[in-house]
Design an enzyme around this catalytic site. Structure first.
Site, PDB file in Angstrom:
ATOM      1  N   SER A  91       0.809  -1.216   0.000  1.00 31.54           N
ATOM      2  CA  SER A  91       0.000   0.000   0.000  1.00 31.54           C
ATOM      3  C   SER A  91       0.845   1.269   0.000  1.00 31.54           C
ATOM      4  O   SER A  91       0.394   2.325  -0.448  1.00 31.54           O
ATOM      5  CB  SER A  91      -0.940   0.003   1.212  1.00 31.54           C
ATOM      6  OG  SER A  91      -0.204  -0.149   2.414  1.00 31.54           O
ATOM      7  N   ASP A 142      -3.779   5.478  12.297  1.00 28.68           N
ATOM      8  CA  ASP A 142      -2.852   4.991  11.276  1.00 28.68           C
ATOM      9  C   ASP A 142      -1.556   5.795  11.345  1.00 28.68           C
ATOM     10  O   ASP A 142      -1.494   6.940  10.907  1.00 28.68           O
ATOM     11  CB  ASP A 142      -3.485   5.123   9.892  1.00 28.68           C
ATOM     12  CG  ASP A 142      -2.651   4.487   8.791  1.00 28.68           C
ATOM     13  OD1 ASP A 142      -1.486   4.147   9.055  1.00 28.68           O
ATOM     14  OD2 ASP A 142      -3.170   4.339   7.674  1.00 28.68           O
ATOM     15  N   HIS A 172       0.699   4.770   7.154  1.00 31.46           N
ATOM     16  CA  HIS A 172       0.487   5.423   5.865  1.00 31.46           C
ATOM     17  C   HIS A 172       0.671   6.930   5.974  1.00 31.46           C
ATOM     18  O   HIS A 172       0.612   7.501   7.064  1.00 31.46           O
ATOM     19  CB  HIS A 172      -0.906   5.082   5.327  1.00 31.46           C
ATOM     20  CG  HIS A 172      -1.081   3.638   5.006  1.00 31.46           C
ATOM     21  ND1 HIS A 172      -1.600   2.734   5.898  1.00 31.46           N
ATOM     22  CD2 HIS A 172      -0.780   2.933   3.881  1.00 31.46           C
ATOM     23  CE1 HIS A 172      -1.634   1.532   5.349  1.00 31.46           C
ATOM     24  NE2 HIS A 172      -1.126   1.626   4.126  1.00 31.46           N
TER      25      HIS A 172
END
Length: 458
Positions: free
Chosen positions: A163, A393, A396
């Site tokens: 990702s 998170d 990311h």
């Protein structure tokens, strides 16, 4: 000068006439006529020679200046003032405020996942958007988006990885879309929405006939089902000696950018029943560092066998540090400003292994060694500003943000490859350490980031 020449010729003729008369010769004799004709011929030849020399000088100047004027007219290349002759590690530097950032608006880009658009998801502080990377001994060349679009015309750019790779893929698309007038001419080739579940995504810039593609391959090597006669705890295996079965689609690209690392942890492997396999043998006792080294060896061999590096520029981006508050990954403290200390995040076993493997390869690979430069950016993670606020998170990155800088570095290498900037900047060894760069006129408003960074929660 002409009067002087006429006077000189008149005096000379008078003297020659007097001399000839004394010798009893006529001034109009054939011998005198021949001398006069030779003199006039010599003068004509001098004038013609001077004219030819002038035309040659003008022509050479025109040939020298024309390429530079042509590139400036079309907007190609980067600023080339103050070229530094000292070597430069582009990955060693600082983050500095620059009012020309961010490079795009995520809300206006249809290819940014909603979960990465932190500003659109309610984040109020904006300093994290205004930071750009400044190498210590050089500068990242600036360029116009139009020049990049022309450079990529008829080409194929491929990202392969997890990702984090998809985030960089989204970043590059959004950056380039700022230079496209007809936004509808940029589209996902299968009409898919951007999601983390799809293994292939491809965006086509139809006006320039190139694609930017993403292949989801979190380990790079092949994942398989549970082998026959395997222990009950084995639910699946990672085939360390076989590259991902979609690797055939990565060939025949012009730019190929790999990454892996985030999934090489016990929680993604052993705790899900995934163990390592080499040939027909399951390696229950193999540790992750050894398995990672074996997998990268398989990747390196595949690149050497299948990729024509005369056509394809191959990059491998190193491990991206996260900023979780503890090992449980339950607490995420996104700061308002970059960190003062990297706290060990500037080093990674995965990054070190990547450098070691690439160093021993037979073909040129450029390592994007972004681990250290990203370690300071505790302010740039998604945190609670995602499409799932209840799930923090700290892995990311927000867009715009840190992945934009990764792409700026990649584009700088490509601009050098295709002759749009001096190749001295990107004459790099296999570790990605670049040569000289250029000062950038666009960054007159550059400011050092205020110290000390507070590190307070945003």
């Amino acid at each position: 000068m002409i009067d002087r020449m006429n006077s000189f010729n008149s005096n000379a003729s008078s003297k020659r006439s007097t001399s000839l008369k004394r010798r009893g010769l006529s001034v109009s004799s054939p011998r005198v006529s021949r001398l006069s004709w030779v003199s006039r011929l010599f003068q004509v030849l001098v004038v013609i020679g001077s004219l030819i020399s002038f035309l040659i000088a003008v022509g050479c100047g025109y040939m020298y200046v024309l390429p530079s004027l042509s590139q400036a007219f079309h907007g190609y290349g980067a600023a080339k003032s103050n070229v530094s002759l000292s070597s430069c590690n582009v990955f060693d530097g600082i983050w500095a405020l620059d009012d020309s950032y961010p490079l795009y608006n995520a809300t206006e880009c249809p290819f940014v996942e909603q979960g990465f658009n932190c500003l659109g998801n309610g984040r109020r502080d904006k300093d994290y958007l205004r930071l750009r990377w400044k190498p210590k001994d050089c500068d990242i060349p600036r360029f116009t988006v139009k020049s990049i679009l022309e450079m990529l015309r008829n080409k194929r750019v491929v990202f392969v990885g997890d990702s984090m790779s998809r985030t960089q893929w989204e970043s590059l698309i959004c950056l380039l879309m700022t230079g496209v007038e007809d936004k509808e001419s940029v589209y996902e080739i299968n009409g898919n929405k951007i999601t983390k579940r799809i293994r292939f995504l491809g965006v086509r810039f139809s006006s320039f006939n190139f694609t930017i593609e993403f292949f989801r391959s979190v380990f790079l090597v092949q994942q398989g089902w549970m082998p026959r006669h395997a222990p009950k705890r084995v639910k699946s295996t990672l085939r360390l000696d076989k590259l991902d079965n979609i690797s055939k689609y990565w060939v025949n690209s012009d730019v190929l950018i790999f990454n892996t690392g985030q999934w090489w942890v016990p929680g993604k492997l052993f705790e899900t029943g995934c163990y390592f396999q080499v040939g027909n043998s399951i390696k229950l006792g193999m540790q992750i560092p050894t398995a990672f080294r074996t997998a990268l060896g398989t990747w390196a061999s595949w690149v050497e066998r299948n990729i024509n590096t005369n056509r394809t520029r191959v990059f491998f981006r190193t491990f991206e540090p996260s900023h979780w508050s503890d090992q449980t990954r339950r607490f995420c403290n996104v700061t308002q400003h970059p960190s003062l200390e990297v706290r060990g995040r500037d080093r990674s076993l995965f990054s070190d292994t990547t450098l070691e493997v690439v160093k021993n390869m037979k073909v040129p690979i450029t390592v994007l060694h972004i681990t250290s430069m990203s370690a300071l950016r505790s302010d740039a993670h998604v945190g609670k500003w995602s499409d799932s606020p209840s799930t923090p998170d700290c892995s990311h990155w927000c867009l715009p943000g840190v992945p934009d800088v990764w792409n700026e570095i990649v584009l700088s290498y490509l601009l050098a490859d295709y002759g749009f900037i001096s190749d001295e900047w990107c004459r790099a060894d296999k570790h990605g350490f670049a040569g000289p760069s250029f000062e950038q006129p666009r960054r007159q408003n550059l400011q050092p980031y205020p110290h000390p960074w507070l590190g307070s929660e945003a």
